[in-house]
Design a protein around this motif. Structure first.
Motif, PDB file in Angstrom:
ATOM      1  N   GLU A 165      -6.880   0.151   0.395  1.00  0.00           N
ATOM      2  CA  GLU A 165      -6.966   1.115   1.490  1.00  0.00           C
ATOM      3  C   GLU A 165      -5.588   1.324   2.114  1.00  0.00           C
ATOM      4  O   GLU A 165      -4.708   0.468   2.018  1.00  0.00           O
ATOM      5  N   ILE A 166      -5.437   2.455   2.783  1.00  0.00           N
ATOM      6  CA  ILE A 166      -4.175   2.789   3.442  1.00  0.00           C
ATOM      7  C   ILE A 166      -3.817   1.719   4.474  1.00  0.00           C
ATOM      8  O   ILE A 166      -2.664   1.286   4.556  1.00  0.00           O
ATOM      9  N   GLU A 167      -4.809   1.257   5.239  1.00  0.00           N
ATOM     10  CA  GLU A 167      -4.549   0.256   6.273  1.00  0.00           C
ATOM     11  C   GLU A 167      -4.028  -1.042   5.668  1.00  0.00           C
ATOM     12  O   GLU A 167      -3.140  -1.691   6.231  1.00  0.00           O
ATOM     13  N   LEU A 168      -4.584  -1.440   4.523  1.00  0.00           N
ATOM     14  CA  LEU A 168      -4.143  -2.662   3.854  1.00  0.00           C
ATOM     15  C   LEU A 168      -2.687  -2.547   3.403  1.00  0.00           C
ATOM     16  O   LEU A 168      -1.881  -3.452   3.614  1.00  0.00           O
ATOM     17  N   LEU A 192       0.354  -4.847   4.776  1.00  0.00           N
ATOM     18  CA  LEU A 192       1.173  -5.645   3.868  1.00  0.00           C
ATOM     19  C   LEU A 192       2.640  -5.242   3.935  1.00  0.00           C
ATOM     20  O   LEU A 192       3.531  -6.090   3.907  1.00  0.00           O
ATOM     21  N   SER A 193       2.907  -3.937   4.024  1.00  0.00           N
ATOM     22  CA  SER A 193       4.302  -3.496   4.095  1.00  0.00           C
ATOM     23  C   SER A 193       4.951  -3.988   5.391  1.00  0.00           C
ATOM     24  O   SER A 193       6.115  -4.376   5.394  1.00  0.00           O
ATOM     25  N   LYS A 194       4.189  -3.995   6.468  1.00  0.00           N
ATOM     26  CA  LYS A 194       4.731  -4.517   7.734  1.00  0.00           C
ATOM     27  C   LYS A 194       5.010  -6.010   7.615  1.00  0.00           C
ATOM     28  O   LYS A 194       6.055  -6.497   8.043  1.00  0.00           O
ATOM     29  N   ASP A 195       4.058  -6.753   7.006  1.00  0.00           N
ATOM     30  CA  ASP A 195       4.247  -8.197   6.818  1.00  0.00           C
ATOM     31  C   ASP A 195       5.475  -8.497   5.964  1.00  0.00           C
ATOM     32  O   ASP A 195       6.145  -9.509   6.156  1.00  0.00           O
ATOM     33  N   GLU A 211       5.101   7.234   0.086  1.00  0.00           N
ATOM     34  CA  GLU A 211       5.263   5.935  -0.568  1.00  0.00           C
ATOM     35  C   GLU A 211       3.976   5.121  -0.495  1.00  0.00           C
ATOM     36  O   GLU A 211       3.614   4.422  -1.446  1.00  0.00           O
ATOM     37  N   VAL A 212       3.253   5.215   0.616  1.00  0.00           N
ATOM     38  CA  VAL A 212       1.970   4.520   0.745  1.00  0.00           C
ATOM     39  C   VAL A 212       0.995   5.051  -0.297  1.00  0.00           C
ATOM     40  O   VAL A 212       0.305   4.279  -0.978  1.00  0.00           O
ATOM     41  N   ARG A 213       0.937   6.371  -0.470  1.00  0.00           N
ATOM     42  CA  ARG A 213       0.054   6.959  -1.483  1.00  0.00           C
ATOM     43  C   ARG A 213       0.436   6.497  -2.885  1.00  0.00           C
ATOM     44  O   ARG A 213      -0.424   6.199  -3.712  1.00  0.00           O
ATOM     45  N   GLU A 214       1.757   6.414  -3.161  1.00  0.00           N
ATOM     46  CA  GLU A 214       2.206   5.965  -4.477  1.00  0.00           C
ATOM     47  C   GLU A 214       1.817   4.506  -4.727  1.00  0.00           C
ATOM     48  O   GLU A 214       1.395   4.143  -5.821  1.00  0.00           O
ATOM     49  N   VAL A 215       1.934   3.667  -3.697  1.00  0.00           N
ATOM     50  CA  VAL A 215       1.539   2.255  -3.829  1.00  0.00           C
ATOM     51  C   VAL A 215       0.042   2.166  -4.120  1.00  0.00           C
ATOM     52  O   VAL A 215      -0.390   1.383  -4.973  1.00  0.00           O
ATOM     53  N   ILE A 216      -0.744   2.970  -3.445  1.00  0.00           N
ATOM     54  CA  ILE A 216      -2.192   2.960  -3.656  1.00  0.00           C
ATOM     55  C   ILE A 216      -2.518   3.409  -5.075  1.00  0.00           C
ATOM     56  O   ILE A 216      -3.332   2.781  -5.767  1.00  0.00           O
TER      57      ILE A 216
END
Length: 98
Positions: free
Chosen positions: A5-8, A12-15, A24-29
């Protein structure tokens, strides 16, 4: 497997102290879904009767070479391109802040 999910991804990116934009979030997903599909295909392989290995080179191998020192530089040569150093160590800038 759980759905990515986008929230996950954002958590994780913040952590990991990464700044990802929406693209970039869409590409990671998308890549995560491809990875999960590949893992599911691997898990579907019948491995009954196959002994698990704890190390991939349990058998003696002849194709791995011995490590042999073939080139050595002295300390002065190592420091030539270093922007900062004392006479023993490279000095680097701290890159992680908490």
């Amino acid at each position: 497997m759980e759905k990515i999910e986008i929230e996950l991804v954002k958590k994780l990116s913040k952590d990991l102290m990464l700044e990802l934009n929406d693209q970039e979030v869409r590409e990671v997903i998308e890549e995560g879904h491809l990875l999960m599909k590949s893992v599911a295909e691997l898990q579907a392989i019948d491995c009954q009767g196959i002994e698990p290995m704890s190390y991939p080179f349990e058998e003696e191998t002849q194709w791995l070479r011995d490590d042999v020192e073939n080139h050595r530089i002295d300390r002065e040569q190592a420091f030539i391109n270093a922007p900062r150093h004392d006479d023993e160590y490279f000095e680097i800038v701290k890159v992680v802040q908490k």
